[in-house]
Design a protein around this motif. Structure first.
Motif, PDB file in Angstrom:
ATOM      1  N   GLU A   1       0.897  -1.243  -0.063  1.00 40.57           N
ATOM      2  CA  GLU A   1       0.012   0.057  -0.181  1.00 40.57           C
ATOM      3  C   GLU A   1       1.055   1.226   0.165  1.00 40.57           C
ATOM      4  O   GLU A   1       0.383   2.201  -0.844  1.00 40.57           O
ATOM      5  CB  GLU A   1      -0.692  -0.016   0.993  1.00 40.57           C
ATOM      6  CG  GLU A   1      -2.052  -1.104   1.122  1.00 40.57           C
ATOM      7  CD  GLU A   1      -2.846  -1.286   2.499  1.00 40.57           C
ATOM      8  OE1 GLU A   1      -3.646  -2.021   2.522  1.00 40.57           O
ATOM      9  OE2 GLU A   1      -2.353  -0.705   3.471  1.00 40.57           O
TER      10      GLU A   1
ATOM     11  N   SER B   1      -5.540  -0.084   4.329  1.00 40.37           N
ATOM     12  CA  SER B   1      -6.672  -1.062   4.342  1.00 40.37           C
ATOM     13  C   SER B   1      -6.720  -1.452   6.048  1.00 40.37           C
ATOM     14  O   SER B   1      -7.615  -1.981   6.506  1.00 40.37           O
ATOM     15  CB  SER B   1      -6.260  -2.241   3.683  1.00 40.37           C
ATOM     16  OG  SER B   1      -5.151  -3.116   4.304  1.00 40.37           O
ATOM     17  N   ASN B   2      -5.723  -1.035   6.726  1.00 41.95           N
ATOM     18  CA  ASN B   2      -5.764  -1.286   8.233  1.00 41.95           C
ATOM     19  C   ASN B   2      -5.372  -0.183   9.184  1.00 41.95           C
ATOM     20  O   ASN B   2      -5.308  -0.447  10.562  1.00 41.95           O
ATOM     21  CB  ASN B   2      -4.626  -2.498   8.553  1.00 41.95           C
ATOM     22  CG  ASN B   2      -3.193  -2.010   8.091  1.00 41.95           C
ATOM     23  OD1 ASN B   2      -3.096  -0.838   7.926  1.00 41.95           O
ATOM     24  ND2 ASN B   2      -2.335  -2.818   8.219  1.00 41.95           N
TER      25      ASN B   2
END
Length: 76
Positions: free
Chosen positions: A36, A61-62
């Motif tokens: 990412e 995403s986290n």
């Protein structure tokens, strides 16, 4: 680290940075995930003026981030 921690860390890094570092390097908040982060930096490098600190959130995403620096391109 979470976004707010990364933002505080970046602000502190900018305060401590030498003028030549500020002129020659981007200091950015990027996703902690390597893939990412690579995508974020690639997109950022194309048009840095289109990005702000919170732009990194769209790439993560986290919700984990890191502050990094990388050399500016010669034509910037």
């Amino acid at each position: 680290m979470k976004y707010n921690e990364a933002l505080a860390y970046k602000k502190e890094a900018l305060k401590k940075a030498d003028e030549s570092v500020l002129q020659n390097y981007h200091i950015v908040i990027a996703p902690a995930d390597t893939a990412e982060s690579a995508k974020y930096i690639a997109d950022f490098s194309k048009k840095p003026d289109d990005f702000n600190d919170s732009s990194c959130k769209k790439y993560s995403s986290n919700d984990e981030y890191e502050v990094m620096s990388f050399k500016k391109e010669a034509d910037e």
